[in-house]
Design an enzyme around this catalytic site. Structure first.
Site, PDB file in Angstrom:
ATOM      1  N   GLY A  61       0.830  -1.198   0.000  1.00 45.88           N
ATOM      2  CA  GLY A  61       0.000   0.000   0.000  1.00 45.88           C
ATOM      3  C   GLY A  61       0.860   1.241   0.000  1.00 45.88           C
ATOM      4  O   GLY A  61       2.089   1.178   0.132  1.00 45.88           O
ATOM      5  N   ALA A  62       0.222   2.360  -0.145  1.00 47.48           N
ATOM      6  CA  ALA A  62       0.913   3.652  -0.192  1.00 47.48           C
ATOM      7  C   ALA A  62       1.466   4.013   1.183  1.00 47.48           C
ATOM      8  O   ALA A  62       1.029   3.486   2.210  1.00 47.48           O
ATOM      9  CB  ALA A  62      -0.052   4.732  -0.676  1.00 47.48           C
ATOM     10  N   THR A  63       2.417   4.925   1.190  1.00 52.22           N
ATOM     11  CA  THR A  63       2.965   5.438   2.438  1.00 52.22           C
ATOM     12  C   THR A  63       1.829   6.016   3.285  1.00 52.22           C
ATOM     13  O   THR A  63       0.980   6.750   2.786  1.00 52.22           O
ATOM     14  CB  THR A  63       4.013   6.546   2.137  1.00 52.22           C
ATOM     15  N   GLY A  64       1.805   5.622   4.555  1.00 54.47           N
ATOM     16  CA  GLY A  64       0.791   6.114   5.468  1.00 54.47           C
ATOM     17  C   GLY A  64      -0.527   5.362   5.422  1.00 54.47           C
ATOM     18  O   GLY A  64      -1.487   5.732   6.098  1.00 54.47           O
ATOM     19  N   GLY A  66      -1.125   2.358   6.543  1.00 60.15           N
ATOM     20  CA  GLY A  66      -1.343   1.513   7.716  1.00 60.15           C
ATOM     21  C   GLY A  66      -0.730   0.131   7.616  1.00 60.15           C
ATOM     22  O   GLY A  66      -1.096  -0.769   8.374  1.00 60.15           O
ATOM     23  N   SER A  68       2.305  -0.943   8.430  1.00 56.36           N
ATOM     24  CA  SER A  68       3.036  -1.307   9.651  1.00 56.36           C
ATOM     25  C   SER A  68       2.081  -1.569  10.804  1.00 56.36           C
ATOM     26  O   SER A  68       2.313  -2.462  11.625  1.00 56.36           O
ATOM     27  CB  SER A  68       4.038  -0.214  10.028  1.00 56.36           C
ATOM     28  N   GLU A 177       9.120  -2.953   5.256  1.00 59.61           N
ATOM     29  CA  GLU A 177       9.856  -2.278   4.180  1.00 59.61           C
ATOM     30  C   GLU A 177      10.674  -3.282   3.369  1.00 59.61           C
ATOM     31  O   GLU A 177      11.883  -3.177   3.228  1.00 59.61           O
ATOM     32  CB  GLU A 177      10.740  -1.149   4.725  1.00 59.61           C
TER      33      GLU A 177
END
Length: 186
Positions: A61-64, A66, A68, A177
């Site tokens: 998914g995109a950065t931010g 969720g 993690s 990551e």
């Protein structure tokens, strides 16, 4: 919805050790590990058994978005529902350890590698390959010795339930990551 509510944990006594460790799953994994909820509060379950969701997965998914947070939820839910004899974690965190460091003290955690530890990530990849070879060899030798099919942890546990075999935990390798790991270790 809080994960503790989904796990029906009402207080610290439920986590010392988690009472959910007493329920030994029939398969390699517990089939109904809650990891979230949909509208109306209905739980969403993860089942890593081969016949269901399977033991391999990727969260993208995109950065931010969720990713993690979901990884942490999955790790916490699996650790709450599987004792260390059934689950071993190798955590690889390319966010400097910030995302997965909280799981280092768990008895399930065999190792935590971060991008801040230089060549440790390369050594971790070597250790993973070595552990996978060891497990394959163990299953092959057991199959030959007993004259039965032993292709995975579930087969091993079926034999272990009959007698004298030591525990063989599921090995969950979590990489936060992954793209960074792949770039650093082509």
């Amino acid at each position: 919805v809080r994960l503790l509510d989904l796990l029906d944990v009402s207080g610290p006594a439920d986590l010392q050790p988690p009472r959910l460790w007493d329920a030994i799953p029939a398969g390699a994994w517990h089939p109904n590990v809650p990891i979230g909820a949909v509208g109306g509060g209905q739980a969403v379950h993860l089942d890593l058994n081969q016949s269901r969701h399977g033991p391999h997965g990727i969260i993208a998914g995109a950065t931010g978005a969720g990713k993690s947070v979901l990884l942490k939820t999955v790790i916490a839910a699996l650790a709450a529902t599987h004792p260390p004899e059934r689950l071993q974690l190798l955590l690889i965190d390319f966010k400097g350890g910030a995302a997965l460091m909280m799981f280092a003290p768990l008895p399930h955690t065999a190792g935590l590698v971060t991008d801040l530890e230089g060549r440790l990530a390369e050594r971790a990849m070597t250790a993973i390959k070595s552990e996978l070879r060891r497990r394959k060899r163990l299953l092959k030798e057991l199959a030959l010795a007993r004259g039965v099919k032993v292709e995975n942890v579930g087969d091993y546990r079926a034999l272990a339930a009959q007698g004298d075999l030591p525990p063989l935990p599921n090995l969950l390798i979590v990489v936060d990551e992954f793209d960074e790991l792949a770039r650093a270790n082509p």
